[in-house]
Scaffold this active site. Structure first.
Site, PDB file in Angstrom:
ATOM      1  N   HIS A 197       0.713  -1.277  -0.074  1.00 44.17           N
ATOM      2  CA  HIS A 197      -0.012   0.079   0.217  1.00 44.17           C
ATOM      3  C   HIS A 197       0.730   1.379  -0.013  1.00 44.17           C
ATOM      4  O   HIS A 197       0.458   2.301  -0.368  1.00 44.17           O
ATOM      5  CB  HIS A 197      -1.021  -0.010   1.105  1.00 44.17           C
ATOM      6  CG  HIS A 197      -2.215  -0.946   0.787  1.00 44.17           C
ATOM      7  ND1 HIS A 197      -2.293  -2.060   1.140  1.00 44.17           N
ATOM      8  CD2 HIS A 197      -3.173  -0.634  -0.024  1.00 44.17           C
ATOM      9  CE1 HIS A 197      -3.326  -2.814   0.466  1.00 44.17           C
ATOM     10  NE2 HIS A 197      -3.885  -2.063   0.065  1.00 44.17           N
ATOM     11  N   ARG A 305     -10.676   3.883  -1.216  1.00 44.89           N
ATOM     12  CA  ARG A 305     -10.293   2.910  -0.382  1.00 44.89           C
ATOM     13  C   ARG A 305     -10.469   3.931   1.164  1.00 44.89           C
ATOM     14  O   ARG A 305      -9.849   4.764   1.706  1.00 44.89           O
ATOM     15  CB  ARG A 305      -8.723   2.898  -0.499  1.00 44.89           C
ATOM     16  CG  ARG A 305      -8.395   1.903  -1.431  1.00 44.89           C
ATOM     17  CD  ARG A 305      -6.857   1.860  -1.495  1.00 44.89           C
ATOM     18  NE  ARG A 305      -6.401   0.423  -2.044  1.00 44.89           N
ATOM     19  CZ  ARG A 305      -6.083   0.692  -3.469  1.00 44.89           C
ATOM     20  NH1 ARG A 305      -5.820   1.740  -4.046  1.00 44.89           N
ATOM     21  NH2 ARG A 305      -5.622  -0.537  -4.091  1.00 44.89           N
ATOM     22  N   GLU A 440     -10.900 -11.265  -4.686  1.00 45.03           N
ATOM     23  CA  GLU A 440      -9.657 -11.138  -4.322  1.00 45.03           C
ATOM     24  C   GLU A 440      -9.002 -12.341  -3.480  1.00 45.03           C
ATOM     25  O   GLU A 440      -7.851 -12.325  -3.023  1.00 45.03           O
ATOM     26  CB  GLU A 440      -9.272  -9.824  -3.708  1.00 45.03           C
ATOM     27  CG  GLU A 440     -10.140  -9.328  -2.423  1.00 45.03           C
ATOM     28  CD  GLU A 440      -9.807  -7.859  -1.842  1.00 45.03           C
ATOM     29  OE1 GLU A 440      -8.772  -7.294  -2.642  1.00 45.03           O
ATOM     30  OE2 GLU A 440     -10.573  -7.461  -1.008  1.00 45.03           O
ATOM     31  N   ASP A 464      -4.610  -8.385  -4.257  1.00 47.09           N
ATOM     32  CA  ASP A 464      -4.746  -9.692  -3.206  1.00 47.09           C
ATOM     33  C   ASP A 464      -5.066 -10.899  -3.914  1.00 47.09           C
ATOM     34  O   ASP A 464      -4.408 -11.911  -3.384  1.00 47.09           O
ATOM     35  CB  ASP A 464      -5.837  -9.290  -2.211  1.00 47.09           C
ATOM     36  CG  ASP A 464      -5.380  -8.476  -0.999  1.00 47.09           C
ATOM     37  OD1 ASP A 464      -4.391  -8.604  -0.588  1.00 47.09           O
ATOM     38  OD2 ASP A 464      -6.104  -7.391  -1.038  1.00 47.09           O
ATOM     39  N   CYS A 511      -9.822  -3.635 -10.162  1.00 45.14           N
ATOM     40  CA  CYS A 511      -9.285  -2.291  -9.539  1.00 45.14           C
ATOM     41  C   CYS A 511      -8.026  -2.606  -8.610  1.00 45.14           C
ATOM     42  O   CYS A 511      -7.687  -1.682  -7.837  1.00 45.14           O
ATOM     43  CB  CYS A 511     -10.349  -1.837  -8.508  1.00 45.14           C
ATOM     44  SG  CYS A 511     -10.720  -2.973  -7.019  1.00 45.14           S
TER      45      CYS A 511
HETATM   46  C1  PEP Z   1      -6.648  -5.310  -4.388  1.00 43.75           C
HETATM   47  O1  PEP Z   1      -6.420  -6.158  -3.629  1.00 43.75           O
HETATM   48  O2  PEP Z   1      -6.389  -5.572  -5.744  1.00 43.75           O
HETATM   49  C2  PEP Z   1      -7.325  -4.215  -4.124  1.00 43.75           C
HETATM   50  C3  PEP Z   1      -7.667  -3.196  -4.913  1.00 43.75           C
HETATM   51  O3  PEP Z   1      -7.563  -3.790  -2.862  1.00 43.75           O
HETATM   52  P1  PEP Z   1      -6.332  -3.256  -1.989  1.00 43.75           P
HETATM   53  O4  PEP Z   1      -4.919  -3.038  -2.692  1.00 43.75           O
HETATM   54  O5  PEP Z   1      -6.547  -2.178  -1.097  1.00 43.75           O
HETATM   55  O6  PEP Z   1      -5.996  -4.377  -1.063  1.00 43.75           O
HETATM   56 MG    MG Z   2      -7.461  -5.937  -1.580  1.00 41.57          MG
END
Ligand code: PEP
Ligand code: MG
Length: 593
Positions: A197, A305, A440, A464, A511
């Site tokens: 992140h 988010r 995910e 994920d 996404c």
């Molecule tokens: C993902 O897991 O691809 C996603 C968009 O959510 P995050 O990156 O916030 O886990």
């Molecule tokens: Mg995710």
């Protein structure tokens, strides 16, 4: 005279595109662990005096911060820091620390951090929200005191002494969120990966970054050194020569020109040469990113988010506070839709206010919707705020980290309950608000046919999905070579998810970071994805690529990729296609790792 320093190149993972040339600021490892040093009896009073000075300095910094917040936000918001002041003025605690220094004859930094850690552990174990919030206050203020104690004013990330390139072992997503945006030119870290992140935040803040440099760069580079961060190739260049500097200056100019041209295409339809349309939307972490989404021509927000409302905050925003944020965003969407995802805390996004407890495997633990089994009130408040915001624009609600059908049933029951309550209280909302889930986790992908009957849309969280399918921690640079979105295993799962969605006539988006990386655009397009949602700045290159492709070629690529031997082979085939139809994208948008 010392000989001119030699140029050295360190290679890491390109985490956020862009080039920066500037002066280094080293961020020391783990501010919170201080080594023990025995001191002579004659040093004791000096240690204590230094500590008292650090407390005074911390107090005035916090008061200054309060004044700033009071001006920008409100008096009420600035009161959050009252708790910090109370800790500094806790005479019993501070006396205990000074007494221990006198008794043990250890350096005060060590005694202070040990004592504070003991307090934090004790307070965190109390099953009460109030005390958990206090634990995070103590940690925050203690970090400040320690920095002041060691005379390192320069390491306050939110207030840098001038334009700097940050070099650190690691940066947490909350460090990154709090970065002094005016002064951070770029950052480079020893750990981390492309889908951590921290890297995602860097991209959305448009800060060039290189992560996962598996060398002890903190020992080899010092504050004040000159470096280049190349967020395209993943290179960190220490003491660049005049020729290297000239080369990079040219690259920078070329890159600026490319993005200026791309920006002019923001109004063009993301449609293939043979007339197939895909929707390009924006991922946002903070409200102010909406202007960027508009600038790059996003057709709405595909992922908000919301957990960033919690990170770096000392309390959970109330339903009203959240409603204010969501409804303002919804009203500003100019008819486009906004998908608001419920808090996805846990994993590398630890929010001290919800998850102060240590977990051995946080990515496999109480993350996202799982966490709310214990904190159902938080989830209900958030759902209420989102549903109420639907009266102000096209709002959709999305749940992350779904692993079973029962979870979806339970969440839909909560949404239904919220709607009933709002109706009975005559509070307006969109009766037809769409509810979707993130796919995910491999189990969700495998039962996607069942899940598609329950919801209005799917959004594939490829970050994920790759992590859990390949069993590779998305933040760990040591296994980054196994983090393969183009692995045929992942492509098979995406194909299955799209098939289920299409069979039950619901739409499906991606996404995760795959959506904004042009190397995967032909694959996702060819598989029949309806929407790609990404960091706003990635929309331009992806749009240009979509407009240069034919659906027929994209579908052929998918067929060959599903039968490929490796992710490498898939990437090669995709890059061949891209360099034929849009060579600029391969050469300049440079996403390579
Ligand atoms: C993902 O897991 O691809 C996603 C968009 O959510 P995050 O990156 O916030 O886990
Ligand atoms: Mg995710």
């Amino acid at each position: 005279m010392a000989p001119p320093a030699k140029e050295s190149v360190f290679h890491g993972i390109p985490a956020s595109p862009g080039i920066a040339i500037g002066t280094v600021l080293i961020l020391a490892k783990n501010e919170f662990s201080v080594e023990q040093r025995k001191i002579a009896p004659s040093e004791i009073e000096k240690e204590i005096e230094g500590f008292r000075e650090a407390l005074t300095k911390t107090r005035s910094q916090i008061q200054e911060l309060q004044n700033k917040i009071q001006k920008i936000l409100s008096e009420k918001d600035s009161r959050i820091f009252d708790a910090h002041l109370l800790i500094i003025d806790d005479k019993i605690l501070m006396d205990e620390i000074e007494e221990t220094v006198r008794k043990e004859k250890s350096n005060i930094g060590y005694v202070f951090s040990k004592t504070i850690q003991r307090y934090i552990v004790a307070i965190s174990s109390i099953e009460d929200k109030y005390f958990r919030e206090r634990a995070s206050d103590i940690k925050d203020v203690a970090e400040r005191i320690l920095k002041n104690l060691h005379g390192r004013e320069d390491v306050f990330l939110e207030h840098l002494p001038g334009e700097r390139i940050i070099i650190a072992h690691d940066l947490t997503p909350s460090d990154t969120a709090g970065l002094d945006r005016d002064n951070v030119l770029a950052f480079a870290t020893e750990s981390g990966s492309r889908t951590s992140h921290t890297a995602i935040m860097a991209r959305s803040m448009q800060i060039p970054a290189v992560v996962g440099i598996q060398e002890n760069i903190q020992a080899l580079i010092k504050s004040g050194d000159l470096v280049i961060v190349d967020g395209h190739s993943g290179n960190l260049i220490l003491n660049p020569t005049t020729e290297t500097l000239a080369q990079y200056a040219e690259k920078e100019t070329k890159e600026q020109k490319f993005y200026e041209e791309i920006l002019k295409e923001s109004n063009l339809r993301p449609e293939t040469l043979d007339g197939f349309r895909i929707q390009l939307a924006a991922n946002i972490d903070k409200q102010d990113e909406i202007s960027n989404a508009r600038l790059y021509g996003a057709a709405g927000v595909g992922l908000f988010r919301t957990e960033y409302l919690l990170i770096n905050s000392s309390k959970i925003p109330s339903e009203e506070e959240q409603f204010a944020v969501y409804s303002e965003l919804a009203s500003s969407m100019e008819g486009h839709s906004i998908i608001i995802r419920t808090f996805d805390v846990g994993g590398d996004k630890l929010s001290e206010i919800i998850t102060p407890h240590h977990e051995a495997n946080p990515f496999l633990g109480c993350r996202a919707v799982r966490l709310f089994r214990e904190h159902i009130d938080i989830l209900v408040d958030q759902i209420k705020a989102i549903v109420r915001a639907s009266a102000f624009g096209k709002v959709k609600i999305m749940f992350p980290m779904i692993s079973t059908g029962e979870e979806v049933d339970e969440l839909l029951r909560i949404v239904k309950g919220v709607k009933e309550e709002l109706s009975s209280r005559k509070i307006p909302f969109d009766e037809k608000i769409e509810t979707g889930i993130m796919i995910e986790i491999p189990s969700a992908a495998l039962i996607s046919d069942l899940l598609a009957r329950k919801v209005d849309f799917f959004s594939i969280g490829s970050n994920d999905l790759v992590q859990y399918t390949m069993a590779v921690d998305r933040t760990n640079e040591k296994v980054a070579y196994l983090y393969q979105p183009a692995n045929p295993a992942i492509l098979m799962l995406i194909k299955l998810i799209v098939k289920s969605a299409r069979r039950h006539k619901i739409w499906v988006s991606v996404c995760g970071e795959m959506a904004g990386d042009p190397r995967y655009t032909p694959l996702l397009l060819g598989m029949g994805i309806h929407e790609l949602s990404m960091t706003p700045a990635s929309i331009g290159p992806v749009r240009r690529l979509v407009r240069s492709l034919k659906m027929h070629d994209a579908q052929k690529l998918v067929e060959r990729s599903l039968a490929a031997n490796s992710a490498k082979e898939v990437i090669q085939m995709s890059e061949e296609l891209i360099s034929r139809v849009a060579p600029d994208i391969i050469n300049l948008a440079g996403t390579g790792d």
